[in-house]
Design a protein around this motif. Structure first.
Motif, PDB file in Angstrom:
ATOM      1  N   ASP A   1      -7.156 -15.323  18.728  1.00 32.07           N
ATOM      2  CA  ASP A   1      -8.491 -15.374  19.338  1.00 32.07           C
ATOM      3  C   ASP A   1      -8.648 -16.498  20.353  1.00 32.07           C
ATOM      4  O   ASP A   1      -9.415 -16.364  21.295  1.00 32.07           O
ATOM      5  CB  ASP A   1      -9.592 -15.515  18.276  1.00 32.07           C
ATOM      6  N   PHE A   2      -7.956 -17.630  20.183  1.00 31.66           N
ATOM      7  CA  PHE A   2      -8.138 -18.776  21.056  1.00 31.66           C
ATOM      8  C   PHE A   2      -7.036 -18.898  22.100  1.00 31.66           C
ATOM      9  O   PHE A   2      -7.147 -19.678  23.036  1.00 31.66           O
ATOM     10  CB  PHE A   2      -8.201 -20.072  20.245  1.00 31.66           C
ATOM     11  N   GLY A   3      -5.919 -18.182  21.925  1.00 32.36           N
ATOM     12  CA  GLY A   3      -4.845 -18.225  22.904  1.00 32.36           C
ATOM     13  C   GLY A   3      -4.000 -19.478  22.857  1.00 32.36           C
ATOM     14  O   GLY A   3      -3.356 -19.832  23.853  1.00 32.36           O
ATOM     15  N   VAL A   4      -3.999 -20.155  21.710  1.00 29.49           N
ATOM     16  CA  VAL A   4      -3.183 -21.351  21.565  1.00 29.49           C
ATOM     17  C   VAL A   4      -2.479 -21.330  20.214  1.00 29.49           C
ATOM     18  O   VAL A   4      -2.889 -20.633  19.277  1.00 29.49           O
ATOM     19  CB  VAL A   4      -4.021 -22.649  21.685  1.00 29.49           C
ATOM     20  N   GLU A   5      -1.431 -22.144  20.122  1.00 32.23           N
ATOM     21  CA  GLU A   5      -0.673 -22.306  18.889  1.00 32.23           C
ATOM     22  C   GLU A   5      -0.725 -23.775  18.488  1.00 32.23           C
ATOM     23  O   GLU A   5      -0.472 -24.667  19.305  1.00 32.23           O
ATOM     24  CB  GLU A   5       0.779 -21.873  19.119  1.00 32.23           C
ATOM     25  N   LEU A   6      -1.078 -24.033  17.252  1.00 30.53           N
ATOM     26  CA  LEU A   6      -1.139 -25.388  16.729  1.00 30.53           C
ATOM     27  C   LEU A   6       0.086 -25.625  15.859  1.00 30.53           C
ATOM     28  O   LEU A   6       0.311 -24.905  14.890  1.00 30.53           O
ATOM     29  CB  LEU A   6      -2.416 -25.593  15.906  1.00 30.53           C
ATOM     30  N   ILE A   7       0.868 -26.650  16.213  1.00 30.97           N
ATOM     31  CA  ILE A   7       2.142 -26.857  15.533  1.00 30.97           C
ATOM     32  C   ILE A   7       2.296 -28.316  15.123  1.00 30.97           C
ATOM     33  O   ILE A   7       1.633 -29.211  15.638  1.00 30.97           O
ATOM     34  CB  ILE A   7       3.334 -26.442  16.417  1.00 30.97           C
ATOM     35  N   ILE A   8       3.198 -28.543  14.188  1.00 33.18           N
ATOM     36  CA  ILE A   8       3.536 -29.888  13.736  1.00 33.18           C
ATOM     37  C   ILE A   8       4.751 -30.374  14.512  1.00 33.18           C
ATOM     38  O   ILE A   8       5.733 -29.651  14.660  1.00 33.18           O
ATOM     39  CB  ILE A   8       3.842 -29.895  12.228  1.00 33.18           C
ATOM     40  N   ASN A   9       4.665 -31.580  15.005  1.00 35.04           N
ATOM     41  CA  ASN A   9       5.816 -32.218  15.638  1.00 35.04           C
ATOM     42  C   ASN A   9       6.697 -32.796  14.533  1.00 35.04           C
ATOM     43  O   ASN A   9       6.289 -33.707  13.813  1.00 35.04           O
ATOM     44  CB  ASN A   9       5.341 -33.331  16.581  1.00 35.04           C
ATOM     45  N   GLU A  10       7.892 -32.248  14.389  1.00 29.51           N
ATOM     46  CA  GLU A  10       8.759 -32.629  13.276  1.00 29.51           C
ATOM     47  C   GLU A  10       9.248 -34.069  13.374  1.00 29.51           C
ATOM     48  O   GLU A  10       9.793 -34.600  12.400  1.00 29.51           O
ATOM     49  CB  GLU A  10       9.952 -31.671  13.194  1.00 29.51           C
ATOM     50  N   THR A  11       9.060 -34.709  14.526  1.00 32.72           N
ATOM     51  CA  THR A  11       9.482 -36.111  14.648  1.00 32.72           C
ATOM     52  C   THR A  11       8.427 -37.078  14.115  1.00 32.72           C
ATOM     53  O   THR A  11       8.731 -38.257  13.921  1.00 32.72           O
ATOM     54  CB  THR A  11       9.792 -36.471  16.117  1.00 32.72           C
TER      55      THR A  11
ATOM     56  N   THR B   1      -4.526 -36.435  10.286  1.00 27.74           N
ATOM     57  CA  THR B   1      -3.251 -36.221  10.953  1.00 27.74           C
ATOM     58  C   THR B   1      -3.495 -35.680  12.357  1.00 27.74           C
ATOM     59  O   THR B   1      -4.555 -35.901  12.937  1.00 27.74           O
ATOM     60  CB  THR B   1      -2.369 -35.278  10.108  1.00 27.74           C
ATOM     61  N   ALA B   2      -2.542 -34.976  12.916  1.00 30.43           N
ATOM     62  CA  ALA B   2      -2.671 -34.422  14.265  1.00 30.43           C
ATOM     63  C   ALA B   2      -1.785 -33.188  14.369  1.00 30.43           C
ATOM     64  O   ALA B   2      -0.950 -32.916  13.496  1.00 30.43           O
ATOM     65  CB  ALA B   2      -2.270 -35.455  15.319  1.00 30.43           C
ATOM     66  N   ARG B   3      -1.956 -32.454  15.436  1.00 30.98           N
ATOM     67  CA  ARG B   3      -1.105 -31.308  15.750  1.00 30.98           C
ATOM     68  C   ARG B   3      -0.793 -31.350  17.246  1.00 30.98           C
ATOM     69  O   ARG B   3      -1.478 -32.030  18.022  1.00 30.98           O
ATOM     70  CB  ARG B   3      -1.807 -29.977  15.437  1.00 30.98           C
ATOM     71  N   GLU B   4       0.215 -30.621  17.631  1.00 25.53           N
ATOM     72  CA  GLU B   4       0.429 -30.320  19.037  1.00 25.53           C
ATOM     73  C   GLU B   4      -0.142 -28.948  19.327  1.00 25.53           C
ATOM     74  O   GLU B   4      -0.165 -28.074  18.454  1.00 25.53           O
ATOM     75  CB  GLU B   4       1.922 -30.355  19.375  1.00 25.53           C
ATOM     76  N   VAL B   5      -0.612 -28.757  20.547  1.00 23.51           N
ATOM     77  CA  VAL B   5      -1.189 -27.479  20.937  1.00 23.51           C
ATOM     78  C   VAL B   5      -0.403 -26.926  22.125  1.00 23.51           C
ATOM     79  O   VAL B   5      -0.139 -27.638  23.099  1.00 23.51           O
ATOM     80  CB  VAL B   5      -2.699 -27.614  21.260  1.00 23.51           C
ATOM     81  N   ARG B   6      -0.023 -25.674  22.019  1.00 21.64           N
ATOM     82  CA  ARG B   6       0.710 -24.995  23.085  1.00 21.64           C
ATOM     83  C   ARG B   6      -0.006 -23.706  23.451  1.00 21.64           C
ATOM     84  O   ARG B   6      -0.558 -23.012  22.588  1.00 21.64           O
ATOM     85  CB  ARG B   6       2.143 -24.680  22.641  1.00 21.64           C
ATOM     86  N   ALA B   7       0.006 -23.394  24.720  1.00 23.27           N
ATOM     87  CA  ALA B   7      -0.629 -22.161  25.193  1.00 23.27           C
ATOM     88  C   ALA B   7       0.227 -20.960  24.820  1.00 23.27           C
ATOM     89  O   ALA B   7       1.457 -21.023  24.867  1.00 23.27           O
ATOM     90  CB  ALA B   7      -0.832 -22.222  26.698  1.00 23.27           C
ATOM     91  N   LEU B   8      -0.439 -19.883  24.450  1.00 23.70           N
ATOM     92  CA  LEU B   8       0.242 -18.627  24.166  1.00 23.70           C
ATOM     93  C   LEU B   8      -0.170 -17.596  25.209  1.00 23.70           C
ATOM     94  O   LEU B   8      -1.353 -17.494  25.551  1.00 23.70           O
ATOM     95  CB  LEU B   8      -0.131 -18.114  22.774  1.00 23.70           C
ATOM     96  N   PRO B   9       0.777 -16.823  25.724  1.00 15.13           N
ATOM     97  CA  PRO B   9       0.414 -15.788  26.701  1.00 15.13           C
ATOM     98  C   PRO B   9      -0.354 -14.656  26.032  1.00 15.13           C
ATOM     99  O   PRO B   9      -0.286 -14.468  24.815  1.00 15.13           O
ATOM    100  CB  PRO B   9       1.780 -15.309  27.209  1.00 15.13           C
ATOM    101  N   ARG B  10      -1.085 -13.939  26.839  1.00 12.23           N
ATOM    102  CA  ARG B  10      -1.769 -12.764  26.301  1.00 12.23           C
ATOM    103  C   ARG B  10      -0.762 -11.779  25.720  1.00 12.23           C
ATOM    104  O   ARG B  10       0.376 -11.695  26.171  1.00 12.23           O
ATOM    105  CB  ARG B  10      -2.575 -12.061  27.401  1.00 12.23           C
ATOM    106  N   GLU B  11      -1.204 -11.028  24.732  1.00  9.63           N
ATOM    107  CA  GLU B  11      -0.361  -9.995  24.156  1.00  9.63           C
ATOM    108  C   GLU B  11      -0.281  -8.795  25.104  1.00  9.63           C
ATOM    109  O   GLU B  11      -0.994  -8.731  26.111  1.00  9.63           O
ATOM    110  CB  GLU B  11      -0.928  -9.576  22.802  1.00  9.63           C
ATOM    111  N   ALA B  12       0.583  -7.853  24.772  1.00  9.49           N
ATOM    112  CA  ALA B  12       0.794  -6.697  25.651  1.00  9.49           C
ATOM    113  C   ALA B  12      -0.495  -5.916  25.893  1.00  9.49           C
ATOM    114  O   ALA B  12      -0.698  -5.330  26.960  1.00  9.49           O
ATOM    115  CB  ALA B  12       1.868  -5.796  25.054  1.00  9.49           C
TER     116      ALA B  12
END
Length: 497
Positions: free
Chosen positions: A352-362, A334-345
């Protein structure tokens, strides 16, 4: 134009000048291209305590009273392929497969896990299996280790303990010595990243060592060392006489960046999802990708640690691991989408990697956890081509689940879409793909999902003591495309009845 696109641009120009104009012209299998199917020892063999076999980590994991496996299922009998392998191989031959990928049970060969005791009965089973595959005109593609190491090693920390490198190396040496005259294609280990994430960063897979951001890093570090040890053992002790090839199998699924034009995010997605385990072997530089080292090192310092949670390779190990391949095996579902996450406070990188892996619901759903994203096949193959200088690639697992029964139309549609993208990547884009393997030949034990997912081209009746096999419609489709040497248009599926 960056390294991900410049090679593809020139290939496109060259192909355009060659006179190939229509997509259908690309959908022929190249000369010598091999199509096969796959299994793994624990998932199909059964016979868990015969032939002198010792207990594996999955025997222990599934026999626990608090087992998390769906239905508390085990692989004690599974498909009973230990006793029915000739029937299975005859069915493969009838379909027209050119190779069969399967794995060895470590404790069937070495009951104690160590070379102090070698089971001649266990070895004979694999000799007979390999000989039957070859007798039926197929090539055995043997995975030395597919997650089922000896149980006692778990009590030593399993792959978090560097002793595993030596234990595995001695096991591999026995395998090469005893079976190498019969086998030309070896994979050292299967999906080390996935096993490390699910079995050492979480408790979803055996051995269930739930040490996130520690366990999975130590685990992969030792897996890579073990792979390199096995590769060099073969190279130095057996290659001249046996003439085989040795590679490794990684889960290399694509991660599409959001926004789609963010090339830096695309690179980080690849390094998070595939290059964590492949970069040390296949890159020119060796070692882990720099961005992963930097971000985990930064987080470790912010946590007050005097060391990085990501282990560091010595210069000697970097050299030993780099280039330890004859091919790259990839598994893709399968596949995922990857989005950048900002640093925490506090300045740390999330996950650890600064990204979010998500499923595209479409993206279309399959019967199980995976989404159907065939364009990801071409995406990952072109990325491997560009980043790793186009190494030989075998697709070692690609497949989908279906409902029970004969008419697995959704599987045919899935395989058609992914194989089409693979052939475009080969014939249009110049990707160096040598073979394609459907997961799986039989319905089988699907790890923590037990027998609730049906990946098999062949249905297995698990309530029948004889484990009756029934080929599904997809086997007829595969038989036709291999006879014709090209993909059959999806519209023609109805003619298979």
């Amino acid at each position: 134009m960056d390294q991900f696109t410049i090679f593809g641009f020139f290939i496109f120009i060259l192909r355009s000048c060659s006179g190939i104009q229509h997509e259908e012209d690309y959908l022929k299998f190249p000369p010598g291209f091999s199509i096969g199917s796959a299994s793994s020892a624990y998932q199909v063999e059964g016979a868990w305590n015969v032939s002198g076999k010792g207990p594996s980590v999955w025997d222990w994991f599934t026999h626990k009273k608090d087992s998390i496996v769906v239905g508390q299922a085990t692989g004690d009998i599974a498909c009973d392929s230990y006793h029915k392998y000739k029937e299975d191989i005859a069915m493969m031959k009838d379909i027209g497969f050119r190779h069969y990928r399967f794995s060895l049970s470590w404790t069937r060969i070495l009951p104690t896990g160590l070379p102090d005791k070698i089971s001649q009965e266990g070895l004979q089973y694999y000799k007979d299996l390999i000989d039957e595959v070859r007798r039926q005109g197929m090539e055995p593609f043997v995975t030395i280790y597919h997650w089922d190491h000896p149980e006692f090693m778990t009590r030593l920390g399993s792959w978090t303990n560097e002793l595993m490198v030596q234990y595995y190396a001695e096991y591999a040496r026995v395998v090469f010595r005893e079976l190498g005259s019969r086998v030309k294609l070896w994979a050292t280990v299967n999906e080390p990243e996935q096993n490390c994430r699910l079995g050492f960063g979480r408790d979803v897979h055996a051995p269930g060592i739930n040490l996130p951001h520690f366990g999975e890093y130590l685990c992969l570090h030792n897996y890579l060392k073990a792979h390199a040890r096995a590769y060099h053992i073969y190279d130095e002790e057996f290659r001249a006489e046996q003439g085989g090839q040795v590679g490794i199998v990684h889960l290399c699924e694509p991660f599409f960046p959001q926004p789609s034009d963010d090339l830096e995010l695309k690179r980080i997605g690849f390094e998070t999802g595939c290059a964590w385990g492949t970069y040390p072997i296949f890159s020119k530089e060796g070692n882990y990708p720099q961005v992963l080292r930097d971000r985990i090192n930064e987080n470790s310092k912010l946590e007050g640690l005097p060391f990085s949670r990501l282990p560091e390779f010595s210069p000697e190990w970097i050299e030993r691991i780099r280039g330890s391949f004859d091919f790259l095996g990839i598994n893709i579902y399968t596949a995922r989408e990857v989005r950048a996450l900002p640093r925490e406070a506090n300045g740390k990188w999330p996950n650890d990697f600064g990204v979010e892996l998500i499923i595209n619901e479409t993206w279309p759903e399959n019967n199980s956890w995976l989404r159907v994203v065939p364009q990801g096949m071409g995406e990952i193959l072109r990325t491997i081509r560009d980043v790793y200088d186009n190494p030989p690639v075998y697709i070692m697992e690609n497949g989908a689940t279906s409902a029970k029964g004969f008419k697995d139309y959704n599987r045919i549609e899935y395989l058609y879409g992914y194989m089409k993208e693979m052939l475009l990547a080969i014939n249009r884009d110049g990707c160096n793909v040598k073979g394609y393997t459907v997961w799986s030949f039989l319905d089988s034990f699907e790890w923590s999902d037990g027998y609730s997912d049906f990946f098999g081209l062949v249905e297995v009746n698990f309530s029948d003591p004889k484990r009756k096999r029934t080929p599904r419609l997809s086997t007829k489709w595969l038989k036709q495309i291999m006879k014709k040497g090209r993909l059959i248009n999806i519209k023609d599926i109805g003619q298979l009845h």
